[in-house]
Design an enzyme around this catalytic site. Sequence first.
Site, PDB file in Angstrom:
ATOM      1  N   GLY A  64      31.755  37.194  56.153  1.00  0.00           N
ATOM      2  CA  GLY A  64      32.481  38.083  57.299  1.00  0.00           C
ATOM      3  C   GLY A  64      31.271  38.895  57.037  1.00  0.00           C
ATOM      4  O   GLY A  64      30.371  39.355  57.381  1.00  0.00           O
ATOM      5  N   GLU A  65      32.492  40.060  57.777  1.00  0.00           N
ATOM      6  CA  GLU A  65      32.648  41.439  58.001  1.00  0.00           C
ATOM      7  C   GLU A  65      32.765  42.231  57.730  1.00  0.00           C
ATOM      8  O   GLU A  65      34.016  42.032  56.534  1.00  0.00           O
ATOM      9  CB  GLU A  65      33.303  41.100  59.395  1.00  0.00           C
ATOM     10  CG  GLU A  65      31.708  43.141  59.890  1.00  0.00           C
ATOM     11  CD  GLU A  65      30.591  42.773  60.079  1.00  0.00           C
ATOM     12  OE1 GLU A  65      30.069  42.082  60.558  1.00  0.00           O
ATOM     13  OE2 GLU A  65      29.705  43.975  59.565  1.00  0.00           O
ATOM     14  N   SER A  66      32.183  42.604  56.423  1.00  0.00           N
ATOM     15  CA  SER A  66      32.458  43.311  55.111  1.00  0.00           C
ATOM     16  C   SER A  66      32.863  44.378  55.251  1.00  0.00           C
ATOM     17  O   SER A  66      34.218  44.926  54.309  1.00  0.00           O
ATOM     18  CB  SER A  66      31.523  43.785  53.497  1.00  0.00           C
ATOM     19  OG  SER A  66      30.691  44.611  54.316  1.00  0.00           O
ATOM     20  N   CYS A  72      27.701  36.787  49.782  1.00  0.00           N
ATOM     21  CA  CYS A  72      27.148  37.148  52.135  1.00  0.00           C
ATOM     22  C   CYS A  72      28.808  38.633  51.644  1.00  0.00           C
ATOM     23  O   CYS A  72      28.157  40.226  51.171  1.00  0.00           O
ATOM     24  CB  CYS A  72      27.499  36.481  53.011  1.00  0.00           C
ATOM     25  SG  CYS A  72      25.781  37.472  54.208  1.00  0.00           S
ATOM     26  N   ARG A  95      22.904  46.694  53.724  1.00  0.00           N
ATOM     27  CA  ARG A  95      23.572  45.734  54.256  1.00  0.00           C
ATOM     28  C   ARG A  95      23.361  45.380  55.665  1.00  0.00           C
ATOM     29  O   ARG A  95      22.162  45.978  56.116  1.00  0.00           O
ATOM     30  CB  ARG A  95      25.056  46.677  54.894  1.00  0.00           C
ATOM     31  CG  ARG A  95      26.244  46.483  53.757  1.00  0.00           C
ATOM     32  CD  ARG A  95      27.399  46.824  54.608  1.00  0.00           C
ATOM     33  NE  ARG A  95      27.669  45.959  55.964  1.00  0.00           N
ATOM     34  CZ  ARG A  95      28.258  46.145  57.642  1.00  0.00           C
ATOM     35  NH1 ARG A  95      28.607  47.868  57.148  1.00  0.00           N
ATOM     36  NH2 ARG A  95      28.796  45.599  57.618  1.00  0.00           N
ATOM     37  N   ILE A 102      22.994  34.460  57.575  1.00  0.00           N
ATOM     38  CA  ILE A 102      23.157  35.306  58.235  1.00  0.00           C
ATOM     39  C   ILE A 102      23.807  36.769  57.861  1.00  0.00           C
ATOM     40  O   ILE A 102      24.802  37.181  57.340  1.00  0.00           O
ATOM     41  CB  ILE A 102      24.753  34.783  59.276  1.00  0.00           C
ATOM     42  CG1 ILE A 102      24.644  32.755  58.623  1.00  0.00           C
ATOM     43  CG2 ILE A 102      25.207  35.036  60.174  1.00  0.00           C
ATOM     44  CD1 ILE A 102      25.343  32.188  59.162  1.00  0.00           C
ATOM     45  N   ARG A 103      22.726  37.167  59.386  1.00  0.00           N
ATOM     46  CA  ARG A 103      22.825  38.855  58.280  1.00  0.00           C
ATOM     47  C   ARG A 103      23.157  39.110  57.225  1.00  0.00           C
ATOM     48  O   ARG A 103      24.418  40.381  56.842  1.00  0.00           O
ATOM     49  CB  ARG A 103      23.575  39.879  60.016  1.00  0.00           C
ATOM     50  CG  ARG A 103      23.698  39.057  61.037  1.00  0.00           C
ATOM     51  CD  ARG A 103      24.619  39.502  62.317  1.00  0.00           C
ATOM     52  NE  ARG A 103      24.348  41.306  62.378  1.00  0.00           N
ATOM     53  CZ  ARG A 103      25.346  41.587  61.806  1.00  0.00           C
ATOM     54  NH1 ARG A 103      26.384  41.100  61.577  1.00  0.00           N
ATOM     55  NH2 ARG A 103      25.694  43.284  62.096  1.00  0.00           N
ATOM     56  N   HIS A 110      25.332  31.413  52.651  1.00  0.00           N
ATOM     57  CA  HIS A 110      26.586  31.069  52.796  1.00  0.00           C
ATOM     58  C   HIS A 110      26.490  29.497  52.174  1.00  0.00           C
ATOM     59  O   HIS A 110      25.846  28.852  53.193  1.00  0.00           O
ATOM     60  CB  HIS A 110      26.401  30.782  53.777  1.00  0.00           C
ATOM     61  CG  HIS A 110      27.289  32.020  55.230  1.00  0.00           C
ATOM     62  ND1 HIS A 110      28.175  32.703  54.754  1.00  0.00           N
ATOM     63  CD2 HIS A 110      26.171  33.566  54.846  1.00  0.00           C
ATOM     64  CE1 HIS A 110      28.360  33.903  55.626  1.00  0.00           C
ATOM     65  NE2 HIS A 110      27.301  34.084  55.357  1.00  0.00           N
ATOM     66  N   GLU A 161      29.035  27.736  51.308  1.00  0.00           N
ATOM     67  CA  GLU A 161      30.064  27.286  52.298  1.00  0.00           C
ATOM     68  C   GLU A 161      29.172  26.443  53.632  1.00  0.00           C
ATOM     69  O   GLU A 161      29.834  25.119  53.939  1.00  0.00           O
ATOM     70  CB  GLU A 161      31.250  27.341  52.295  1.00  0.00           C
ATOM     71  CG  GLU A 161      31.265  28.188  53.373  1.00  0.00           C
ATOM     72  CD  GLU A 161      30.219  29.847  53.387  1.00  0.00           C
ATOM     73  OE1 GLU A 161      29.501  30.021  51.912  1.00  0.00           O
ATOM     74  OE2 GLU A 161      30.530  30.426  54.093  1.00  0.00           O
TER      75      GLU A 161
HETATM   76  N1  GLN Z   1      26.281  41.576  57.755  1.00  0.00           N
HETATM   77  C1  GLN Z   1      28.168  41.283  57.363  1.00  0.00           C
HETATM   78  C2  GLN Z   1      27.968  42.633  56.466  1.00  0.00           C
HETATM   79  O1  GLN Z   1      27.343  43.744  56.612  1.00  0.00           O
HETATM   80  C3  GLN Z   1      27.719  39.833  55.831  1.00  0.00           C
HETATM   81  C4  GLN Z   1      27.587  38.480  56.842  1.00  0.00           C
HETATM   82  C5  GLN Z   1      27.784  37.840  56.628  1.00  0.00           C
HETATM   83  O2  GLN Z   1      28.655  37.609  55.960  1.00  0.00           O
HETATM   84  N2  GLN Z   1      27.472  36.367  56.970  1.00  0.00           N
HETATM   85  O3  GLN Z   1      29.408  42.424  56.040  1.00  0.00           O
END
Ligand code: GLN
Length: 196
Positions: free
Chosen positions: A46-48, A79, A106, A135-136, A171, A173
């Site tokens: 997600g977004e940390s 992630c 990150r 993913i990112r 990921h 999942e």
């Molecule tokens: N880019 C997100 C972060 O820095 C992590 C991306 C993800 O969990 N797919 O939090």
Amino acid sequence: MKLGIIAIQGDVREHGAKFQALGVELVIVRRPRDLEGVAGLVIPGGESTTIGMLMQEYGLVDAVRERAAAGGLPIWGTCAGLILMAAEVIGPSPARLGLVDMTADRNAWGRQVSSFEVPLQVPVLGDRPFPAVFIRAPRIRRIGLGVTALASVDGQVVMAEAGPYLVSAFHPELTEDKRMHEYFITKVKNCSAMLS
Ligand code: GLN
């Protein structure tokens, strides 16, 4: 066996479906009391920054650290979850658990390759490569002496474990392959057996 998942933001449903298919109940964790009775914990992608700040606000950072210190709590961070588990982070990271001696960088795979899939060799999962979706994702720039690398891409560690903790930059999942989820379930069972 009950597992918990930090359900503030991110791939909660996808992890739930995977664990359910493997016969494990996944409990939604949003408050410290939700941790009661869980044998292990998943922190999804997600977004940390968002997940970390809300975990802090809800008292979950302290609650998870206390549970981890008290009797050991297996935790799998994927992630964004990996970033929250890292002792050191390059880039903004307002709140985190910091339980694994490693440095996470990150969004460090570069713009062109910020999302990609690779057939990943993961010896602990057997010979068949694991379809790893990034993913990112963060890069793990350094792991400490007590941390074991389990898989790498271009010489960069992307999956590792340290005692009861498992981290993956990709990921699992989001693919059909259930081996990573099985691996974590086995880890939780082994930890529970050692603690009882
Ligand atoms: N880019 C997100 C972060 O820095 C992590 C991306 C993800 O969990 N797919 O939090």
